[in-house]
Design a protein around this motif. Structure first.
Motif, mmCIF file in Angstrom:
data_model
loop_
_atom_site.group_PDB
_atom_site.id
_atom_site.type_symbol
_atom_site.label_atom_id
_atom_site.label_comp_id
_atom_site.label_asym_id
_atom_site.label_seq_id
_atom_site.Cartn_x
_atom_site.Cartn_y
_atom_site.Cartn_z
ATOM 1 N N ALA A 1 35.930 75.610 31.389
ATOM 2 C CA ALA A 1 36.525 74.354 30.935
ATOM 3 C C ALA A 1 36.440 74.284 29.405
ATOM 4 O O ALA A 1 35.356 74.268 28.837
ATOM 5 N N ILE A 2 37.609 74.229 28.766
ATOM 6 C CA ILE A 2 37.697 74.235 27.308
ATOM 7 C C ILE A 2 38.445 72.989 26.848
ATOM 8 O O ILE A 2 39.498 72.651 27.389
ATOM 9 N N ALA A 3 37.907 72.323 25.838
ATOM 10 C CA ALA A 3 38.645 71.281 25.115
ATOM 11 C C ALA A 3 38.849 71.788 23.698
ATOM 12 O O ALA A 3 37.898 72.229 23.053
ATOM 13 N N CYS A 4 40.078 71.739 23.219
ATOM 14 C CA CYS A 4 40.386 72.393 21.954
ATOM 15 C C CYS A 4 41.278 71.522 21.072
ATOM 16 O O CYS A 4 42.239 70.905 21.563
ATOM 17 N N SER A 5 40.960 71.484 19.799
ATOM 18 C CA SER A 5 41.803 70.821 18.810
ATOM 19 C C SER A 5 43.235 71.334 18.916
ATOM 20 O O SER A 5 43.459 72.530 19.096
ATOM 21 N N SER A 6 44.198 70.427 18.792
ATOM 22 C CA SER A 6 45.611 70.812 18.950
ATOM 23 C C SER A 6 46.021 71.912 17.986
ATOM 24 O O SER A 6 46.725 72.849 18.359
ATOM 25 N N LEU A 7 45.566 71.805 16.735
ATOM 26 C CA LEU A 7 45.950 72.817 15.749
ATOM 27 C C LEU A 7 45.429 74.187 16.150
ATOM 28 O O LEU A 7 46.154 75.184 16.099
ATOM 29 N N ILE A 8 44.171 74.265 16.557
ATOM 30 C CA ILE A 8 43.580 75.546 16.951
ATOM 31 C C ILE A 8 44.255 76.084 18.203
ATOM 32 O O ILE A 8 44.494 77.289 18.334
ATOM 33 N N SER A 9 44.586 75.187 19.121
ATOM 34 C CA SER A 9 45.222 75.635 20.368
ATOM 35 C C SER A 9 46.616 76.201 20.108
ATOM 36 O O SER A 9 47.069 77.099 20.821
ATOM 37 N N GLN A 10 47.304 75.700 19.108
ATOM 38 C CA GLN A 10 48.637 76.208 18.788
ATOM 39 C C GLN A 10 48.579 77.487 17.962
ATOM 40 O O GLN A 10 49.344 78.417 18.205
ATOM 41 N N ARG A 11 47.660 77.519 17.018
ATOM 42 C CA ARG A 11 47.654 78.606 16.035
ATOM 43 C C ARG A 11 46.851 79.828 16.474
ATOM 44 O O ARG A 11 47.267 80.968 16.251
ATOM 45 N N PHE A 12 45.691 79.627 17.099
ATOM 46 C CA PHE A 12 44.788 80.743 17.367
ATOM 47 C C PHE A 12 44.478 80.982 18.849
ATOM 48 O O PHE A 12 44.245 82.122 19.261
ATOM 49 N N LEU A 13 44.429 79.909 19.637
ATOM 50 C CA LEU A 13 43.918 80.032 20.999
ATOM 51 C C LEU A 13 44.751 80.925 21.918
ATOM 52 O O LEU A 13 44.179 81.626 22.760
ATOM 53 N N PRO A 14 46.087 80.931 21.811
ATOM 54 C CA PRO A 14 46.853 81.796 22.727
ATOM 55 C C PRO A 14 46.413 83.260 22.682
ATOM 56 O O PRO A 14 46.240 83.899 23.739
ATOM 57 N N ALA A 15 46.226 83.810 21.493
ATOM 58 C CA ALA A 15 45.813 85.210 21.379
ATOM 59 C C ALA A 15 44.399 85.405 21.917
ATOM 60 O O ALA A 15 44.100 86.419 22.575
ATOM 61 N N ILE A 16 43.519 84.437 21.653
ATOM 62 C CA ILE A 16 42.133 84.540 22.124
ATOM 63 C C ILE A 16 42.078 84.493 23.644
ATOM 64 O O ILE A 16 41.396 85.304 24.283
ATOM 65 N N LEU A 17 42.815 83.553 24.246
ATOM 66 C CA LEU A 17 42.832 83.469 25.711
ATOM 67 C C LEU A 17 43.545 84.665 26.324
ATOM 68 O O LEU A 17 43.200 85.100 27.431
#
Length: 287
Positions: A94-110
């Motif tokens: 279960a992850i809660a993530c800042s919108s900016l981080i989720s758009q910019r960095f999280l896709p590649a990390i996930l």
């Protein structure tokens, strides 16, 4: 009763209306109404009183909601215990993530994470950091901007320098008077910008404030010459070659936005959480 039914009751009580709840959980309003009717018939009690403004809990509803919280808590405890004892990395993350981080960095990390651990179910919520902080106990991991979470373990991920952009040059010997476009963010971001403007009121004086919902909307408005915009480097690095800009500095030091990953003590015993944190903290966010 399904575990999803108990979760629905908690969400209805949190949000307050059937319509808004349906929109949040991405199912139709009639489906939510029908499911609530089934749950009330199951218990033989009215759980909510419908008013024009919001749903109000009945006395029976309060007891049922307390039971719902206990059921979901026990279910999560069992899942966590099973995940801890399993040799294979699985379970729910279960992850809660800042919108900016989720758009910019999280896709590649996930993408990297799920390729290594395909049996883990990702439960992701994105939004403003202040909202995440308020509900952080609902998640294994919270990735937030601004001030770190109290009473949790917080690891700094990176410092994000801020810049002010415009389509018009920043004069060196005159006061710049232009509209200032801002995007919906938490209070700490607005405090940084307001503090910088206060220290530079002799050179920059916004004519009026324009507020938009998302950072990308803010960026596009600026590109169209509608006004100035303060943007973090994480979303504006490529713009520095094309648009006039100034770094936000106070007393010779850059004004930056902190990004943290925070979690409750003991949660790293869960293999799926520990694996995600190892991947996350090994990332290079700003080159």
């Amino acid at each position: 009763m399904k575990i999803q039914d108990y979760a629905l009751l908690l969400k209805l009580n949190e949000i307050g209306t059937i319509r808004a709840t349906a929109k949040t959980i991405l199912i139709s309003q009639p489906a939510v109404t029908q499911r609530l009717k089934y749950i009330e018939n199951y218990f033989g009690e009215e759980i909510f009183i419908r008013t024009p403004k919001r749903l109000l809990l009945t006395s029976s509803g309060e007891m049922i909601l307390k039971h719902a919280k206990e059921v979901i808590s026990k279910e999560n405890e069992l899942k966590n215990m099973l995940a801890e004892t399993s040799k294979e990395v699985q379970g729910t993350l279960a992850i809660a993530c800042s919108s900016l981080i989720s758009q910019r960095f999280l896709p590649a990390i996930l993408g990297e994470y799920t390729s290594k651990f395909p049996n883990v179910i990702i439960d992701l919520v994105t939004g403003i950091s202040e909202d995440i902080k308020y509900n952080h106990q609902d998640y294994h991991v919270s990735i937030i901007r601004g001030k770190k979470l109290k009473e949790t373990t917080c690891i700094p991920l990176f410092q994000d320098p801020l810049y002010i952009f415009d389509t018009f040059p920043f004069p060196k010997e005159d006061i710049k008077k232009r509209p200032l476009i801002s995007f919906k963010s938490d209070d700490s971001m607005h405090e940084l910008v307001d503090n910088w403007l206060y220290h530079h009121s002799d050179v920059i004086k916004p004519q009026k404030a324009i507020t938009v919902d998302q950072i990308e909307t803010c960026r596009q408005f600026m590109k169209q010459g509608i006004g100035m915009a303060v943007l973090p480097e994480s979303v504006s690095g490529s713009m520095k070659d094309d648009y006039p800009h100034l770094p936000l500095m106070i007393d010779g030091k850059p004004v930056t936005r902190s990004t943290w990953v925070c979690y409750q003590e003991g949660v790293r015993r869960l293999p799926q959480v520990d694996a995600f944190l190892r991947i996350l903290t090994n990332q290079t966010f700003l080159k």
